[in-house]
Design an enzyme around this catalytic site. Structure first.
Site, PDB file in Angstrom:
ATOM      1  N   VAL A   1       0.811  -1.233   0.000  1.00 46.92           N
ATOM      2  CA  VAL A   1       0.000   0.000   0.000  1.00 46.92           C
ATOM      3  C   VAL A   1       0.837   1.272   0.000  1.00 46.92           C
ATOM      4  O   VAL A   1       0.300   2.358  -0.200  1.00 46.92           O
ATOM      5  CB  VAL A   1      -1.010   0.025   1.174  1.00 46.92           C
ATOM      6  CG1 VAL A   1      -2.004  -1.112   1.075  1.00 46.92           C
ATOM      7  CG2 VAL A   1      -0.307   0.038   2.533  1.00 46.92           C
TER       8      VAL A   1
ATOM      9  N   ASN B   1      -6.542  -1.268   6.422  1.00 49.45           N
ATOM     10  CA  ASN B   1      -6.098  -1.880   7.675  1.00 49.45           C
ATOM     11  C   ASN B   1      -4.590  -2.083   7.756  1.00 49.45           C
ATOM     12  O   ASN B   1      -4.035  -2.133   8.843  1.00 49.45           O
ATOM     13  CB  ASN B   1      -6.835  -3.224   7.814  1.00 49.45           C
ATOM     14  CG  ASN B   1      -6.202  -4.143   8.830  1.00 49.45           C
ATOM     15  OD1 ASN B   1      -6.371  -3.961  10.036  1.00 49.45           O
ATOM     16  ND2 ASN B   1      -5.475  -5.158   8.355  1.00 49.45           N
TER      17      ASN B   1
ATOM     18  N   TYR C   1       4.536   5.908  15.449  1.00 45.42           N
ATOM     19  CA  TYR C   1       3.286   5.148  15.311  1.00 45.42           C
ATOM     20  C   TYR C   1       2.088   6.013  15.743  1.00 45.42           C
ATOM     21  O   TYR C   1       1.074   6.087  15.046  1.00 45.42           O
ATOM     22  CB  TYR C   1       3.382   3.874  16.157  1.00 45.42           C
ATOM     23  CG  TYR C   1       2.200   2.958  16.042  1.00 45.42           C
ATOM     24  CD1 TYR C   1       2.055   2.103  14.955  1.00 45.42           C
ATOM     25  CD2 TYR C   1       1.210   2.931  17.018  1.00 45.42           C
ATOM     26  CE1 TYR C   1       0.957   1.253  14.844  1.00 45.42           C
ATOM     27  CE2 TYR C   1       0.117   2.084  16.925  1.00 45.42           C
ATOM     28  CZ  TYR C   1      -0.001   1.242  15.833  1.00 45.42           C
ATOM     29  OH  TYR C   1      -1.090   0.397  15.730  1.00 45.42           O
ATOM     30  N   ALA C   2       2.232   6.681  16.895  1.00 51.24           N
ATOM     31  CA  ALA C   2       1.126   7.507  17.409  1.00 51.24           C
ATOM     32  C   ALA C   2       0.791   8.623  16.430  1.00 51.24           C
ATOM     33  O   ALA C   2      -0.387   8.901  16.159  1.00 51.24           O
ATOM     34  CB  ALA C   2       1.511   8.082  18.764  1.00 51.24           C
ATOM     35  N   ALA C   3       1.823   9.266  15.869  1.00 55.45           N
ATOM     36  CA  ALA C   3       1.583  10.351  14.908  1.00 55.45           C
ATOM     37  C   ALA C   3       0.872   9.814  13.676  1.00 55.45           C
ATOM     38  O   ALA C   3      -0.061  10.443  13.148  1.00 55.45           O
ATOM     39  CB  ALA C   3       2.915  10.996  14.518  1.00 55.45           C
ATOM     40  N   SER C   4       1.276   8.625  13.222  1.00 60.17           N
ATOM     41  CA  SER C   4       0.638   8.063  12.019  1.00 60.17           C
ATOM     42  C   SER C   4      -0.836   7.763  12.290  1.00 60.17           C
ATOM     43  O   SER C   4      -1.696   8.021  11.447  1.00 60.17           O
ATOM     44  CB  SER C   4       1.368   6.797  11.549  1.00 60.17           C
ATOM     45  OG  SER C   4       1.147   5.699  12.419  1.00 60.17           O
ATOM     46  N   LYS C   5      -1.142   7.253  13.479  1.00 61.83           N
ATOM     47  CA  LYS C   5      -2.525   6.856  13.774  1.00 61.83           C
ATOM     48  C   LYS C   5      -3.416   8.062  14.095  1.00 61.83           C
ATOM     49  O   LYS C   5      -4.607   8.060  13.769  1.00 61.83           O
ATOM     50  CB  LYS C   5      -2.535   5.842  14.924  1.00 61.83           C
ATOM     51  CG  LYS C   5      -1.895   4.500  14.544  1.00 61.83           C
ATOM     52  CD  LYS C   5      -2.613   3.865  13.350  1.00 61.83           C
ATOM     53  CE  LYS C   5      -2.144   2.458  13.061  1.00 61.83           C
ATOM     54  NZ  LYS C   5      -2.886   1.818  11.973  1.00 61.83           N
TER      55      LYS C   5
ATOM     56  N   ILE D   1      -4.760  -5.804  20.818  1.00 64.03           N
ATOM     57  CA  ILE D   1      -5.347  -6.961  20.133  1.00 64.03           C
ATOM     58  C   ILE D   1      -4.245  -7.994  19.912  1.00 64.03           C
ATOM     59  O   ILE D   1      -3.168  -7.648  19.396  1.00 64.03           O
ATOM     60  CB  ILE D   1      -5.959  -6.543  18.773  1.00 64.03           C
ATOM     61  CG1 ILE D   1      -6.854  -5.284  18.922  1.00 64.03           C
ATOM     62  CG2 ILE D   1      -6.736  -7.711  18.160  1.00 64.03           C
ATOM     63  CD1 ILE D   1      -8.050  -5.408  19.835  1.00 64.03           C
TER      64      ILE D   1
HETATM   65  P1  NAP Z   1      -0.596  -7.851  11.642  1.00 67.67           P
HETATM   66  O1  NAP Z   1      -1.055  -9.103  12.294  1.00 67.67           O
HETATM   67  O2  NAP Z   1       0.867  -7.574  11.527  1.00 67.67           O
HETATM   68  O3  NAP Z   1      -1.298  -7.746  10.197  1.00 67.67           O
HETATM   69  C1  NAP Z   1      -1.052  -6.639   9.364  1.00 67.67           C
HETATM   70  C2  NAP Z   1      -0.831  -7.128   7.964  1.00 67.67           C
HETATM   71  O4  NAP Z   1      -0.588  -5.988   7.116  1.00 67.67           O
HETATM   72  C3  NAP Z   1       0.417  -8.018   7.851  1.00 67.67           C
HETATM   73  O5  NAP Z   1       0.164  -9.125   7.001  1.00 67.67           O
HETATM   74  C4  NAP Z   1       1.437  -7.064   7.250  1.00 67.67           C
HETATM   75  O6  NAP Z   1       2.493  -7.733   6.572  1.00 67.67           O
HETATM   76  C5  NAP Z   1       0.552  -6.276   6.310  1.00 67.67           C
HETATM   77  N1  NAP Z   1       1.208  -5.070   5.846  1.00 67.67           N
HETATM   78  C6  NAP Z   1       2.129  -4.311   6.485  1.00 67.67           C
HETATM   79  N2  NAP Z   1       2.554  -3.317   5.695  1.00 67.67           N
HETATM   80  C7  NAP Z   1       1.902  -3.450   4.517  1.00 67.67           C
HETATM   81  C8  NAP Z   1       1.946  -2.750   3.293  1.00 67.67           C
HETATM   82  N3  NAP Z   1       2.770  -1.713   3.104  1.00 67.67           N
HETATM   83  N4  NAP Z   1       1.119  -3.154   2.289  1.00 67.67           N
HETATM   84  C9  NAP Z   1       0.298  -4.214   2.456  1.00 67.67           C
HETATM   85  N5  NAP Z   1       0.241  -4.938   3.571  1.00 67.67           N
HETATM   86  C10 NAP Z   1       1.032  -4.565   4.601  1.00 67.67           C
HETATM   87  O7  NAP Z   1      -1.196  -6.578  12.415  1.00 67.67           O
HETATM   88  P2  NAP Z   1      -2.609  -6.320  13.137  1.00 67.67           P
HETATM   89  O8  NAP Z   1      -2.335  -6.250  14.586  1.00 67.67           O
HETATM   90  O9  NAP Z   1      -3.680  -7.196  12.596  1.00 67.67           O
HETATM   91  O10 NAP Z   1      -2.831  -4.803  12.664  1.00 67.67           O
HETATM   92  C11 NAP Z   1      -3.764  -4.404  11.686  1.00 67.67           C
HETATM   93  C12 NAP Z   1      -3.999  -2.916  11.848  1.00 67.67           C
HETATM   94  O11 NAP Z   1      -4.521  -2.662  13.157  1.00 67.67           O
HETATM   95  C13 NAP Z   1      -2.714  -2.084  11.731  1.00 67.67           C
HETATM   96  O12 NAP Z   1      -2.995  -0.890  11.031  1.00 67.67           O
HETATM   97  C14 NAP Z   1      -2.363  -1.777  13.171  1.00 67.67           C
HETATM   98  O13 NAP Z   1      -1.625  -0.596  13.308  1.00 67.67           O
HETATM   99  C15 NAP Z   1      -3.761  -1.650  13.769  1.00 67.67           C
HETATM  100  N6  NAP Z   1      -3.776  -1.820  15.220  1.00 67.67           N
HETATM  101  C16 NAP Z   1      -3.427  -3.005  15.782  1.00 67.67           C
HETATM  102  C17 NAP Z   1      -3.460  -3.115  17.174  1.00 67.67           C
HETATM  103  C18 NAP Z   1      -3.099  -4.377  17.889  1.00 67.67           C
HETATM  104  O14 NAP Z   1      -3.033  -4.384  19.122  1.00 67.67           O
HETATM  105  N7  NAP Z   1      -2.861  -5.497  17.194  1.00 67.67           N
HETATM  106  C19 NAP Z   1      -3.830  -2.020  17.970  1.00 67.67           C
HETATM  107  C20 NAP Z   1      -4.177  -0.835  17.335  1.00 67.67           C
HETATM  108  C21 NAP Z   1      -4.158  -0.742  15.959  1.00 67.67           C
HETATM  109  P3  NAP Z   1       3.885  -7.929   7.401  1.00 67.67           P
HETATM  110  O15 NAP Z   1       3.579  -8.944   8.472  1.00 67.67           O
HETATM  111  O16 NAP Z   1       4.847  -8.418   6.367  1.00 67.67           O
HETATM  112  O17 NAP Z   1       4.243  -6.576   7.973  1.00 67.67           O
END
Ligand code: NAP
Length: 240
Positions: free
Chosen positions: A45, A71, A136-140, A169
């Site tokens: 992305v 996401n 990370y905080a700034a991005s979100k 999560i």
């Molecule tokens: P995850 O298990 O790491 O899943 C995220 C997926 O996105 C991974 O497969 C990752 O691939 C992929 N990805 C990363 N960069 C990408 C890119 N440039 N283009 C396409 N795909 C990409 O993470 P998650 O915890 O489910 O997080 C999903 C979203 O929720 C994120 O935006 C995260 O910031 C947000 N979030 C998560 C939490 C939490 O506690 N888990 C809390 C708040 C917000 P790689 O593994 O190769 O990086």
């Protein structure tokens, strides 16, 4: 669905497939979605031209795009004094520019039909970040503000746009963030895990499915009158 192969995106892809949608999971991981109903498409992305191309391909192969979930995201961080330009840019580019590229491709596709639904994924850290998470905080925080403005822009066109802020999560991303924060504070992984779980009012970490259900609700007709909102899915963390 970006970042749609694992974690929150993986769970959401399957739940949307349960609800009858044709789901395309755009992801950079070298794996396919374990659910055979989900079409796995490799797409980074951060590459806006690639995102445009993939959206055009999806429209020609599968038809109109009704829902887009922005996401995909990464963690990463360090104390600001040690944070390099490259580290800061990498997080902002993946988490904020990635949402922009995907949401722009989605609205370009949805505008002519005057319908559609976009959900972005922010974070409670966009509002209440702990130390050591500045990039990370700034991005979100940027994702939340971007979403709100886009929702106002799209409301006259019948397109709804909302942001979900997950709390803690249990995914690969969260587990590696915990490891980083433990190292930063010089404490053990089990100590920081217990500490972070203890302060969640509902008393447990969230599951990817906890978030997936709310994304599916926002995409459903039941949420037809909801736009421009930021909704926490955090077990009460922000109410604390
Ligand atoms: P995850 O298990 O790491 O899943 C995220 C997926 O996105 C991974 O497969 C990752 O691939 C992929 N990805 C990363 N960069 C990408 C890119 N440039 N283009 C396409 N795909 C990409 O993470 P998650 O915890 O489910 O997080 C999903 C979203 O929720 C994120 O935006 C995260 O910031 C947000 N979030 C998560 C939490 C939490 O506690 N888990 C809390 C708040 C917000 P790689 O593994 O190769 O990086």
């Amino acid at each position: 669905m970006t970042g749609g192969v694992q974690g929150i995106g993986g769970a959401t892809s399957s739940l949307l497939a349960d609800r009858g949608y044709v789901v395309c999971a755009l992801d950079i991981v070298n794996e396919s979605h374990p659910d055979p109903r989900v079409q796995s498409i490799r797409c980074d992305v951060t590459d806006s031209a690639a995102v445009e191309q993939v959206f055009a391909m999806i429209e020609s192969e599968f038809g109109d795009i009704d829902i887009t979930v922005c996401n995909a995201g990464i963690g990463g961080g360090a104390p600001v004094a040690d944070l390099t330009d490259e580290q800061f840019d990498r997080v902002l580019t993946a988490n904020l520019n990635g949402v922009f590229h995907t949401a722009r491709a989605a609205v370009r596709s949805m505008l002519s039909r005057r319908q559609g639904c976009i959900v972005t994924i922010g974070s409670v850290f966009g509002q209440n970040p702990p130390a050591g998470t500045s990039a990370y905080a700034a991005s979100k925080a940027g994702v939340a503000a971007f979403t709100r403005s886009l929702a106002l822009e799209m409301a006259p066109h019948g397109i709804r746009v909302n942001c979900i802020s997950p709390g803690h999560i249990d995914t690969a991303l969260y587990r590696s963030a915990l490891e980083r924060r433990a190292a930063l504070r010089g404490i053990s992984l089990s100590a920081i895990t217990a500490e972070e779980e203890e302060v969640i009012p509902l008393g447990r970490f969230g599951t990817p499915e906890d978030v997936a259900r709310v994304i599916c609700f926002l995409c459903s007709e039941e949420a037809a009158y909801i736009t421009g909102q930021r909704i926490n899915v955090d077990g009460g963390l922000e109410a604390f």
